[in-house]
Design an enzyme around this catalytic site. Structure first.
Site, mmCIF file in Angstrom:
data_model
loop_
_atom_site.group_PDB
_atom_site.id
_atom_site.type_symbol
_atom_site.label_atom_id
_atom_site.label_comp_id
_atom_site.label_asym_id
_atom_site.label_seq_id
_atom_site.Cartn_x
_atom_site.Cartn_y
_atom_site.Cartn_z
ATOM 1 C CB CYS A 29 -0.984 -0.049 1.165
ATOM 2 S SG CYS A 29 -2.206 -1.377 0.974
ATOM 3 C CD GLU A 33 -0.821 -6.944 5.623
ATOM 4 O OE1 GLU A 33 -1.016 -5.772 5.990
ATOM 5 O OE2 GLU A 33 -0.520 -7.242 4.452
ATOM 6 C CG HIS A 63 -3.566 -4.399 3.772
ATOM 7 N ND1 HIS A 63 -2.457 -3.882 4.411
ATOM 8 C CD2 HIS A 63 -4.394 -3.346 3.541
ATOM 9 C CE1 HIS A 63 -2.605 -2.579 4.561
ATOM 10 N NE2 HIS A 63 -3.771 -2.224 4.042
#
EC number: 6.3.5.2
Length: 506
Positions: A79, A167, A165
């Site tokens: 990001c 994760e 994202h």
């Protein structure tokens, strides 16, 4: 050697570290502005630039120290991190025409980060800026309907970026992407509990030496209990673990701790301070005041006992990595504060701190506990607050109320285990409310207390959902409680999430 994550303020930075460790790679979080020298101390094999709320064009926007982007290691920007990589390499970043928040489908994807991934790819987006012009040497390797530059790579410089994202659990195939990044970095995935237990023991021995004595305040929870076992293996009888029974423990907890730790070689000293704690709590209803009193009495009881035990050079604490992360400011480790298992220590107490777990997460400590032989009923126990049952007994705390609450809590927790529901809850507890109501037991009128039961599920305890326990189970618990704890004639179940409520009632 490690993966270094530079934190630029994303709420998900900690998850990146956890995902890498779950994949067998040691990783650490440093402030986004950490110096080049500090980063090099970690001997990084790869670097991740985290997301964050800033724009690369903001005045004072955080940016890595000079020289970081010149390191000869792969770098992954997430990001804001991707936008910064592109901006610094000569690309353009602009406010997105349409912001993307939440789930989005990649309309196409490829490249090294996506190797081995097939089928639908759902990504969790959270951005208001986008890369609009690629820097020289980069190519687009993923797109969504509204974000034509969703992932970029430059294989010559080994620089990669994603505008989502990987994760978070909302990006189901993100773990494979992170695994691919580890492969690009050439990381040997040998980070596991078996690998680090011996290192932790040797680290303690190196710090304490051959004669140093270590003092540990133990709560009975998984962190301090595991630390006691580790220290016992490291220094043997030179460890003294002090367990203060403040009279606010769960039913049978003192006996369970003694039975679990003493046979495993822990030199355990138990202090019975119930009368002192309950005496100081008499007449106090305010929850914050109760916390302060309990913290103060912990210090006093700890000081009284340690004065009898002789001189100690070292104080051990169960500080975990999240404590370190949350306590570190922009200047890094210099701002890290101490976390005391015993409720705080006086400023003039001169100990050298021993904190073997300061680079570990809770799940890693639980795995170490398993290897060291800590019984499962302690190792997998739900979190329990330092002030104990005092903050689950609403209003004034008395010995009678604690006794009632201990029995209610024991019935509820035992029932969860019996019905196979305990491990599906992140935390479960009983609350004794000050509410009394009319009831009927047999042919007699009663006017007794109301007990509240609460169970939640959560990944991080920052937010939580109330656990959808089966109605039949709740009915069974209510029946058992009112029949076995005669001071209770009404049971309610808390169905409030966090937010707006907190997990504990006080």
């Amino acid at each position: 050697m490690s993966i270094v994550i530079l934190d630029f303020g994303s709420q998900f930075t900690r998850l990146i570290t956890r995902r890498f460790r779950e994949l067998g790679a040691y990783s650490v979080i440093l402030p986004g502005t950490a110096s080049l020298e500090r980063i090099q101390q970690e001997n990084p094999q790869g670097i991740v630039l985290s997301g964050g709320p800033s724009s690369v064009y903001d005045e004072g926007a955080p940016r890595p120290a000079p020289g970081v982007l010149d390191l000869n290691v792969p770098i992954l920007g997430v990001c804001y991190g991707m936008q910064y990589l592109a901006h610094e390499a000569g690309g353009d970043v602009k406010r997105a025409g349409k912001r993307e928040y939440g789930k989005a489908d990649l309309t196409e994807y490829g490249g090294r980060l996506f190797e081995g991934i097939q089928g639908e790819f759902v990504a969790w987006m959270s951005h208001s800026d986008s890369v609009t012009q690629l820097p020289q040497g980069y190519q687009v390797v993923a797109r969504t309907e509204h974000t034509p530059v969703t992932a970029i790579e430059n294989n010559d410089t080994r620089r990669y970026g994603v505008q989502f994202h990987p994760e978070v659990v909302h990006t189901p195939k993100g773990g494979q992407m992170l695994a691919n990044f580890l492969d690009i970095c050439g990381v040997t995935r040998d980070w596991n509990a078996e690998h680090i237990v011996d290192e932790l023991i040797e680290g303690v021995r190196a710090q304490v030496g051959d004669t140093g004595r270590v003092l540990l305040g133990i709560s009975g929870g998984v962190d301090s209990s595991t630390l006691a076992l580790l220290l016992a293996k490291a220094v043997g009888e030179r460890l003294t673990a002090v367990f203060i029974d403040h009279g606010l423990l769960r039913l049978g907890e003192r006996e369970q701790v003694e039975a679990a730790l003493t046979p495993l070689g822990v030199n355990l000293v138990t202090v019975d301070a119930k009368d002192e704690f309950l005496g100081q709590l008499a007449g106090v209803s305010d929850p914050e005041q109760k916390r302060k009193i309990i913290g103060r009495e912990f210090i006093r009881a700890f000081e009284r006992e340690t004065a009898k035990l002789g001189d100690f050079e070292f104080l051990a604490q169960g500080t975990l990595y999240p404590d370190v992360i949350e306590s570190a400011g922009g200047e890094g480790a210099a701002n890290i504060k101490s976390h005391h298992n015993v409720g705080g220590l006086p400023d003039d107490v001169q100990f050298k701190l021993v904190e073997p777990f300061r680079t570990l997460f809770k799940d890693e400590v639980r795995e170490i506990a398993r290897l060291l032989g800590l019984p499962d009923h302690i190792r997998m126990r739900h979190p329990f607050p330092g002030p104990g049952l005092a903050i689950r007994c609403l209003g004034e705390v008395t010995a009678e109320k604690v006794d009632i609450l201990q029995r209610v809590d024991d019935i509820f927790i035992s029932g969860l285990r019996e019905f196979g529901l305990y491990d599906g809850c992140s935390q479960a507890l009983a609350v004794l409310t000050p509410i009394q109501s009319v009831g009927v037991m047999g042919d007699e009128r009663t006017y007794s207390y109301t007990a509240a039961l609460r169970a939640v599920t959560t990944d991080d305890f920052m937010t939580a959902e109330w656990a959808r326990l089966p109605y039949d189970f709740l009915a069974t618990m209510s029946n058992r409680i009112v029949n076995q704890v005669h001071e209770i004639n009404r049971v309610v179940y808390d169905i409030t999430g966090k937010p707006p409520a907190t997990i504990e009632w006080e």
